[in-house]
Motif scaffolding. Sequence first.
Motif, short mmCIF file in Angstrom:
data_model
loop_
_atom_site.label_atom_id
_atom_site.label_comp_id
_atom_site.label_asym_id
_atom_site.label_seq_id
_atom_site.Cartn_x
_atom_site.Cartn_y
_atom_site.Cartn_z
N HIS B 133 0.79 -1.23 0.00
CA HIS B 133 0.00 0.00 0.00
C HIS B 133 0.82 1.28 0.00
CE1 HIS B 133 -3.08 -3.01 0.86
NE2 HIS B 133 -3.73 -2.26 -0.01
N CYS B 349 -4.86 2.14 6.49
CA CYS B 349 -4.18 3.18 5.71
C CYS B 349 -5.05 3.67 4.56
CB CYS B 349 -2.84 2.66 5.19
SG CYS B 349 -2.97 1.21 4.15
N CYS B 409 -2.44 -0.95 12.48
CA CYS B 409 -3.13 -1.58 11.35
C CYS B 409 -4.37 -2.34 11.81
CB CYS B 409 -2.20 -2.55 10.65
SG CYS B 409 -0.85 -1.72 9.82
N CYS B 412 -7.31 -4.55 9.95
CA CYS B 412 -7.13 -4.57 8.50
C CYS B 412 -6.53 -5.90 8.07
CB CYS B 412 -6.24 -3.42 8.05
SG CYS B 412 -5.83 -3.51 6.32
N ASN B 431 -8.87 -2.36 2.81
CA ASN B 431 -8.69 -2.47 1.37
C ASN B 431 -8.72 -3.89 0.82
OD1 ASN B 431 -6.11 -3.40 2.23
ND2 ASN B 431 -5.54 -1.26 2.47
S1 SF4 Z 1 -2.00 -3.87 7.16
FE1 SF4 Z 1 -3.70 -2.65 6.41
S2 SF4 Z 1 -3.48 -0.70 7.40
FE2 SF4 Z 1 -1.55 -1.74 7.63
S3 SF4 Z 1 -0.31 -1.02 5.92
FE3 SF4 Z 1 -1.29 -2.94 5.28
S4 SF4 Z 1 -3.15 -2.34 4.28
FE4 SF4 Z 1 -2.45 -0.58 5.45
#
Ligand code: SF4
Lengths: 201, 468
Positions: B133, B349, B409, B412, B431
Motif C-alpha cells: 500500500h 491506511c 493496522c 485490516c 482495502n
Molecule cells: S495492514 Fe492494512 S493498514 Fe496496515 S499497511 Fe497494510 S493495508 Fe495498510
Amino acid sequence: MNKFTTLSGIAAPMPLINIDTDMIIPKQFLKTIKRSGLGVNLFDEMRYDDDRNEIPDFVLNKPQYREAQILVAGDNFGCGSSREHAPWAIADFGITCVIAPGYADIFYNNCFKNGILPIVLPQEQVDLLMKDAEKGANARIEVDLESQTITSSDGDVLTFEVDPFKKHCLMNGLDDIGLTMEKEKSIDAFEATATQSRPWV
Amino acid sequence: MSPKTLYDKIWDAHVAHEADDGTCLLYIDRHLVHEVTSPQAFEGLRMTDRTVRAPDKTIAVPDHNVPTTLDRANAATMTEDSRIQVEALDKNAKDFGIHYYPVSDVRQGIVHIVGPEQGWTLPGMTVVCGDSHTATHGAFGSLAHGIGTSEVEHVLATQTLIQKKSKNMKVEITGKLRPGVTAKDITMSVIGATGTAGGTGYVIEYCGEAIRDLSMEGRMTVCNMAIEGGARAGLIAPDEKTFEYCMGRPHAPKGAQWEAALNWWKTLYSDDDAHWDKVITLKGEDIAPVVTWGTSPEDVLPITANVPSPSDFKGGKVEAAQRSLDYMGLTAGTPLNEVEIDTVFIGSCTNGRIEDLRAAAAILKGKKIKDGLRAMVVPGSGLVRAQAEEEGLADIFKEAGFEWRLAGCSMCLAMNPDQLSPGERCAATSNRNFEGRQGRGGRTHLMSPAMAAAAAVTGRLTDVREMM
Ligand code: SF4
C-alpha cells in the motif's frame, strides 16, 4: 541465492484465479524474523482444518502431489500484499517453478530473488499443462530456463519469454545487491547532482 | 522535447544508472520501514557486513503487530512473536541509525499515514516501503512502490531499486460526485471496472475534475488501492492543495528551499499531448456508494444491487465467484442492503485519516450502533487520534457505542489481537476482502467510512444516502 537452470518434476494443478498472498501464506506466519521454515504453512488455511489435520482434498495433501516442484495456476497469481513470505513458503515447500497466465507484479519480482522461476504462458497453454498436471505423479513436466522451453509429459514443447537480466541472475544465482554495488560510482554521482538540484530531499 | 507524463518526469529525475536492456537503478528518496517485512533485510545486512547507505532517508515505524487497546504499554498485550518483531525493529532502528517512531511516541501510526503527516512524503519523490500500500504516497505526485523484503535489503544497502519502466495508464474521473459518494467509492469502482489485474504492468495516473475536487486525504484513499487494481503505483499530479498540505510539516523544506521545491513541483504534471498506453474514463456522476460482496476487491457492486450469481460471470471467474459466495455465506439474488453484519471496523491506511473519521462521525452523531454489534474505530496515527479527540469526534464514536482505539493496522489484517472469528461478518473501511484477511473464516465487506458508520447503526449493509 539458489540457481535455477533445469527442472523435471511433478506439477500440482491449482486452476483457481486470483490466488492471493493471504492464501499462499496467511498473516499469522509473517511473525517470523527468519526466511526459512515456512513450507509447512504454505496455503495453510486451504491445507489444514481447524484442528490442524490435513484436508485430504487439497491438492498438495494428495499423495501424488506431496513432492510437487511445479505449480500450475490460474491468472493473477500472487496478488495482494508484498510479503516475500509467499515465495519463501513456496520455495521452502520445494516448489521452484510456477506456471500461470499472469502474476501480480510484486510477487513476480519476489520470485526471482528467491530462486523461483515464474513462467507466463497464454491461457490455452496453461490449460494444456493443467491437464498434464492433473495426471498426477505419472506426468513429469520439464522446464529448461536456458532454452526457455517447457516439455509436457506427452512431449509437447512450449516456449516462454523471460527478461534476459532476470534470467541471467537466476541461472547464476546472482545476488542483486552485489551487482548493484559494482555500480556504486554511478549512484555516488547521481546523489551528488541530486543534492545540488533538490537539496530538500 | 517530447511530451511526458508525470510518471516519465519523476522517473527521469531518478535514474542513477541505465543498462543497455533498459534495466535501471532508480534512486530512492524515502524508504519507509515497518516491523513485518524488514527483519530479514536487516539480518541480511548484518550477515554481509553492509550498512544502511542513507539512514537520513530511512524512516521506521511499527504498525502491523502493535495492539491498539489502551493498555498496550503492558507487554502482556502482545504475543511473543509479535513482541520479537517489534523489538527487532527497535533494535535495528537504533543499530543502523535510522529515523524511528516507537510505539510509545504519539506520532506512531500506520506507516502510510505517518509518512505524509510528518512531511517525509513530498511531490516528485521516489518512495518505497516493504508494503504493497505504499501506492498511497502517490497522492502527492510521488512515485511510490511497494517492494519485497529482498528489495528492502537492496534499498537499505544501495538506496536504489532495480526497475524497468512500467507503462502509463490514465484513469480519468470526470465531473462531480453525487452526495454520499466518496474517494473510496471512486477507487473501488475503478477496480470493479478494470479487475484486480487490470493495472498489472502499469503506473496509473488519476486525473479529472472529481479527483481534483478531492482533499489530500481523499486522494490518498484513491491511490492506496491502486495496488488492488494490480498497478504498482498510482499518481495524482500535485496542485495547490498538495502544497498547502505539505507546507509547515516537520520534514518539509522551509524558506528558500521551500521556494525552490515549489518551483520544481509546479512542473510535475502530464503534458497535454503525452502518450498513454491505456486510458479509462468514468463519469463522476455514475459512481454510486459501493460495497464488495466477494473475496476479491474486484467484487464491487452498488449498495442498491443484489448478490450476483456465478452464472453472471465468464471463464475462471465462475468458479471463483461460487467459491466467494460459499465463503461469504451469501445467496445469489439477496439484496445487498439486507445482508446483516456482526462487526464494524473503521480504520487502516485506506481510511484511517481525520477526514474519514469526520465522515463516519457525521453519520453517527446522536445515534447508537445496533444492539449486540461490535464496532471499533482505529485512528491511523496518534496524531489523527489526538485531533479527533480535539474535534469532539471521539466522543461521538464512544457515545454511539464504538471502541476508541490507539493507532495501528489493527483489524485490516489481524496480525495483532483484533481479529474476526470464523463466520463473523464485518463492514470494513480497509482495502482487502481476501479469505481469512481479517481472521480465519472472517467475512469482509469493503466500503467507505460513511457507509460503515451507516451499517453500524442499522446492523446491515446500508445505503448511506438514506441517512443523509
Ligand atoms: S495492514 Fe492494512 S493498514 Fe496496515 S499497511 Fe497494510 S493495508 Fe495498510
